[in-house]
Design an enzyme around this catalytic site. Structure first.
Site, short mmCIF file in Angstrom:
data_model
loop_
_atom_site.label_atom_id
_atom_site.label_comp_id
_atom_site.label_asym_id
_atom_site.label_seq_id
_atom_site.Cartn_x
_atom_site.Cartn_y
_atom_site.Cartn_z
N VAL A 103 0.84 -1.21 0.00
CA VAL A 103 0.00 0.00 0.00
C VAL A 103 0.88 1.26 0.00
O VAL A 103 0.56 2.25 -0.68
CB VAL A 103 -0.96 0.00 1.21
CG1 VAL A 103 -1.88 1.21 1.15
CG2 VAL A 103 -1.79 -1.28 1.24
N LYS A 152 -6.77 -1.43 9.77
CA LYS A 152 -8.06 -1.77 10.41
C LYS A 152 -7.89 -2.54 11.71
O LYS A 152 -8.69 -2.40 12.64
CB LYS A 152 -8.99 -2.51 9.46
CG LYS A 152 -8.40 -3.70 8.72
CD LYS A 152 -7.80 -3.27 7.41
CE LYS A 152 -6.72 -4.20 6.93
NZ LYS A 152 -7.01 -4.84 5.68
N GLY A 168 -10.69 -1.26 0.56
CA GLY A 168 -9.64 -0.87 -0.40
C GLY A 168 -9.94 0.47 -1.03
O GLY A 168 -10.02 1.50 -0.35
N ILE A 183 -12.72 1.55 -2.41
CA ILE A 183 -14.13 1.99 -2.40
C ILE A 183 -14.29 3.08 -1.33
O ILE A 183 -13.97 2.84 -0.16
CB ILE A 183 -15.08 0.82 -2.06
CG1 ILE A 183 -14.81 -0.39 -2.96
CG2 ILE A 183 -16.54 1.26 -2.16
CD1 ILE A 183 -15.54 -1.66 -2.51
N GLY A 229 -0.60 -9.33 -3.57
CA GLY A 229 -0.53 -8.26 -2.56
C GLY A 229 -1.85 -8.00 -1.85
O GLY A 229 -2.02 -6.97 -1.21
N GLU A 247 -3.20 -10.21 4.18
CA GLU A 247 -2.56 -9.62 5.36
C GLU A 247 -1.23 -10.31 5.62
O GLU A 247 -1.00 -11.42 5.11
CB GLU A 247 -3.47 -9.77 6.59
CG GLU A 247 -4.76 -9.00 6.50
CD GLU A 247 -4.55 -7.51 6.28
OE1 GLU A 247 -3.89 -6.88 7.10
OE2 GLU A 247 -5.03 -6.99 5.27
N ASP A 253 -9.94 -10.32 9.64
CA ASP A 253 -9.83 -9.03 8.95
C ASP A 253 -11.23 -8.47 8.65
O ASP A 253 -11.48 -7.27 8.80
CB ASP A 253 -9.04 -9.23 7.64
CG ASP A 253 -8.96 -7.95 6.82
OD1 ASP A 253 -8.19 -7.05 7.21
OD2 ASP A 253 -9.69 -7.84 5.82
N LYS A 281 -13.06 -4.92 9.98
CA LYS A 281 -13.79 -3.97 9.12
C LYS A 281 -15.23 -3.80 9.58
O LYS A 281 -15.79 -2.69 9.51
CB LYS A 281 -13.73 -4.45 7.67
CG LYS A 281 -12.31 -4.34 7.10
CD LYS A 281 -12.15 -5.14 5.84
CE LYS A 281 -10.75 -4.96 5.25
NZ LYS A 281 -10.42 -5.96 4.23
P1 NDP Z 1 3.32 -4.76 3.55
O1 NDP Z 1 3.84 -5.83 4.43
O2 NDP Z 1 3.37 -4.96 2.08
O3 NDP Z 1 4.09 -3.38 3.85
C1 NDP Z 1 4.48 -2.98 5.14
C2 NDP Z 1 5.84 -2.35 5.04
O4 NDP Z 1 6.16 -1.73 6.28
C3 NDP Z 1 6.94 -3.36 4.73
O5 NDP Z 1 7.86 -2.82 3.81
C4 NDP Z 1 7.59 -3.55 6.10
O6 NDP Z 1 8.91 -3.98 6.06
C5 NDP Z 1 7.47 -2.16 6.66
N1 NDP Z 1 7.58 -2.13 8.12
C6 NDP Z 1 6.97 -2.94 9.02
N2 NDP Z 1 7.28 -2.57 10.27
C7 NDP Z 1 8.11 -1.51 10.16
C8 NDP Z 1 8.79 -0.69 11.11
N3 NDP Z 1 8.64 -0.89 12.42
N4 NDP Z 1 9.56 0.31 10.65
C9 NDP Z 1 9.71 0.52 9.32
N5 NDP Z 1 9.11 -0.22 8.37
C10 NDP Z 1 8.31 -1.23 8.78
O7 NDP Z 1 1.82 -4.45 4.03
P2 NDP Z 1 0.64 -3.81 3.18
O8 NDP Z 1 1.14 -2.64 2.44
O9 NDP Z 1 -0.09 -4.88 2.48
O10 NDP Z 1 -0.33 -3.34 4.37
C11 NDP Z 1 -0.07 -2.16 5.10
C12 NDP Z 1 -1.34 -1.80 5.88
O11 NDP Z 1 -2.40 -1.58 4.97
C13 NDP Z 1 -1.84 -2.89 6.83
O12 NDP Z 1 -2.41 -2.28 7.94
C14 NDP Z 1 -2.92 -3.60 6.01
O13 NDP Z 1 -3.89 -4.21 6.81
C15 NDP Z 1 -3.51 -2.41 5.28
N6 NDP Z 1 -4.21 -2.71 4.05
C16 NDP Z 1 -3.63 -3.48 3.08
C17 NDP Z 1 -4.25 -3.67 1.88
C18 NDP Z 1 -3.67 -4.49 0.80
O14 NDP Z 1 -4.34 -4.69 -0.23
N7 NDP Z 1 -2.46 -5.01 0.95
C19 NDP Z 1 -5.57 -3.06 1.61
C20 NDP Z 1 -6.10 -2.25 2.69
C21 NDP Z 1 -5.42 -2.09 3.86
P3 NDP Z 1 9.22 -5.58 6.15
O15 NDP Z 1 8.72 -6.15 4.85
O16 NDP Z 1 10.69 -5.62 6.33
O17 NDP Z 1 8.45 -6.09 7.33
N1 HSE Z 2 -6.17 -8.40 3.29
C1 HSE Z 2 -7.22 -7.48 3.00
C2 HSE Z 2 -8.17 -8.11 2.01
C3 HSE Z 2 -6.66 -6.21 2.44
O1 HSE Z 2 -7.81 -9.11 1.39
O2 HSE Z 2 -9.29 -7.61 1.88
C4 HSE Z 2 -7.69 -5.13 2.24
O3 HSE Z 2 -8.16 -4.65 3.45
#
Ligand code: NDP
Ligand code: HSE
Length: 439
Positions: A14, A105, A134, A136, A187, A190, A201, A205
């Site tokens: 994200v 969330k 996401g 929406i 991607g 979670e 999850d 929500k």
């Molecule tokens: P990712 O694991 O892809 O990204 C998280 C990033 O943060 C990674 O690069 C991770 O590094 C880094 N990170 C974790 N802890 C730390 C820290 N303490 N300091 C610095 N960097 C850190 O997760 P997502 O992007 O998928 O999800 C992020 C958030 O968005 C979550 O809360 C998720 O629930 C929410 N979300 C995700 C969606 C999706 O479609 N993926 C949709 C809607 C919400 P490393 O890889 O080294 O751990």
């Molecule tokens: N893991 C979540 C899903 C990301 O699949 O819906 C979006 O919140």
């Protein structure tokens, strides 16, 4: 006009989508906001991996203090996920007078009040559009577009990963594990994918959606939660034969005997619009007293759709900063101290129709034993299907019921499970005969 400065923590799925929009659409955003939106810092543990688009190296840092101690940062975006250290980082940003945007969330479902209260005291905003659905804009729809309504139903498909798995299992008879692997690769999942498949999850929500929709304080323990991991391809094909499609449905209803809040695999009519929601798409079906039925549909997960929602929050906050309207609206759309504790309807009292699948030894008299137990509990059978001959091994018997009470169903299934002829834990799927959206 002075720029609005952004500090982003978490450069994963994200975070990359968000940064890409902020870096590639600077002109469009400036035009729409009236001031430059400047991504000043991107912070992550890993600041060297190529994310597939050009990022100025001087905005990358692995030091969070660099971001939080920078007095120019107006908005802090948290995209690392999980509870700790995300909670501490968000509260620290708030204490330093920074507005916050998050997609987290899990954090909001468990510590939302603490964060919203701290932000209200400090006079900063918390945006969380990306936490549900996401791309929406469902939070904005409920909090602003539907503000004139008493919403009594909020229902939907709120997890992209689970819906992706069910879709692949249904349309291509793909194995569960393979479908989950694909969702992870794309991607959607979670960090801990059991959150997706076990309904956790979706529960996060539903806490957020039902709090916003019903204006009541709701906690995770108020929600009955069951995931999709026990479903077999067999259940999906039986459902199809009966004219149903299986979805992981979140159901929130505000009724006279309290709030009904539950998440479970659900058989819905295959010709209903919700049954047409496939892959990583989500859909929210709301009923308000003035507006009637509303359905919002779009990609519920993934890099760019979720980035779109994060940037929408950034722009909302930027506009409020520029126009001097910060805190024009409370995070939950009504003053926090006016949110009352919810009365929750006992799930055992819920009435509905059911699908049962029993794995039984193929012997005479088995069916009458099972139907005898169901009859004793006032559970009336609408149809029965037995497929194949077992010759000493197990065969599936599938039943659809008429309306029955959850408490009676649970007691009957426990009794049936204990029968010597039953070889596996009975499978139960609730049926929701949803009326068409046009009715
Ligand atoms: P990712 O694991 O892809 O990204 C998280 C990033 O943060 C990674 O690069 C991770 O590094 C880094 N990170 C974790 N802890 C730390 C820290 N303490 N300091 C610095 N960097 C850190 O997760 P997502 O992007 O998928 O999800 C992020 C958030 O968005 C979550 O809360 C998720 O629930 C929410 N979300 C995700 C969606 C999706 O479609 N993926 C949709 C809607 C919400 P490393 O890889 O080294 O751990
Ligand atoms: N893991 C979540 C899903 C990301 O699949 O819906 C979006 O919140």
């Amino acid at each position: 006009m002075r720029p609005i400065n952004i500090g982003l923590l978490g450069f994963g799925t994200v975070g990359s989508g968000t940064a890409r929009i902020l870096l590639e659409e600077t002109d469009m955003l400036q035009k729409r906001v009236g001031s430059p939106i400047r991504l000043k810092w991107i912070c992550d543990r890993d600041i060297s991996t190529d994310r597939g688009f050009p990022v100025p190296q001087q905005i990358m840092t692995d030091s969070l203090d660099t971001v939080l101690d920078d007095p120019e940062i107006d908005i802090f975006i948290e995209l690392i996920g999980g509870i700790e250290p995300a909670r501490t980082f968000v509260l620290k940003a708030v204490s330093k007078g920074k507005h916050v945007v998050t997609a987290n969330k899990a954090l909001l479902a468990q510590h939302g009040y603490e964060i919203f209260q701290a932000a209200a005291l400090k006079g900063v905003e918390v945006g969380f559009e990306a936490s549900v659905g996401g791309g929406i804009p469902v939070i904005k729809a409920v909090r602003e577009g539907l503000v004139a309504n008493r919403i009594h139903t909020v229902m939907g498909i709120m997890n992209g990963t689970a819906n992706y798995i069910l879709t692949r299992m249904t349309s291509e008879t793909m194995a569960f594990d393979q479908a989950l692997e694909e969702a992870q690769r794309l991607g959607y999942a979670e960090a801990d994918p059991t959150y997706d498949v076990e309904g956790v999850d979706t529960a996060h929500k539903l806490v957020i959606m039902s709090t916003l929709s019903f204006g009541k304080k709701i906690t995770l323990s108020d929600i009955y939660t069951e995931g999709i991991s026990r479903l077999k391809p067999l259940d999906i094909s039986f459902a199809r034969e009966f004219g149903y499609t299986i979805k992981l449905l979140a159901i929130g209803r505000d009724g006279k005997d309290g709030l009904e809040l539950r998440i479970h695999p659900t058989m819905i009519p295959s010709d209903h619009l919700l049954a047409q929601v496939r892959g990583a798409y989500n859909a929210f079906y709301l009923i308000g007293d003035s507006v009637g039925k509303i359905m919002l549909y779009g990609l519920g997960a993934g890099q760019m759709p979720t980035g779109s929602a994060v940037v929408a929050d950034v722009v909302d906050i930027a506009r409020d900063i520029i126009s001097g309207a910060v805190k024009r609206m409370s995070s939950l759309g009504l003053p926090l101290d006016s949110i009352s504790t919810a009365g929750i309807k006992d799930p055992a009292s819920i009435q509905g129709r059911y699908y049962f699948r029993f794995s039984v030894k193929d012997r005479p008299g088995v069916l009458s034993k099972i139907s005898g137990i169901l009859g004793k509990r006032d559970i009336s059978i609408a149809s029965v299907v037995q497929k194949g001959r077992g010759e000493g091994s197990s065969v599936p018997i599938v039943m659809l019921t008429h309306e029955a009470r959850e408490a009676d169903v649970q007691k009957a299934l426990k009794e049936i499970d204990a029968l010597e002829v039953v070889s596996d834990q009975p499978m139960i799927i609730r049926i929701e005969d949803l009326t068409s959206l046009q009715e």
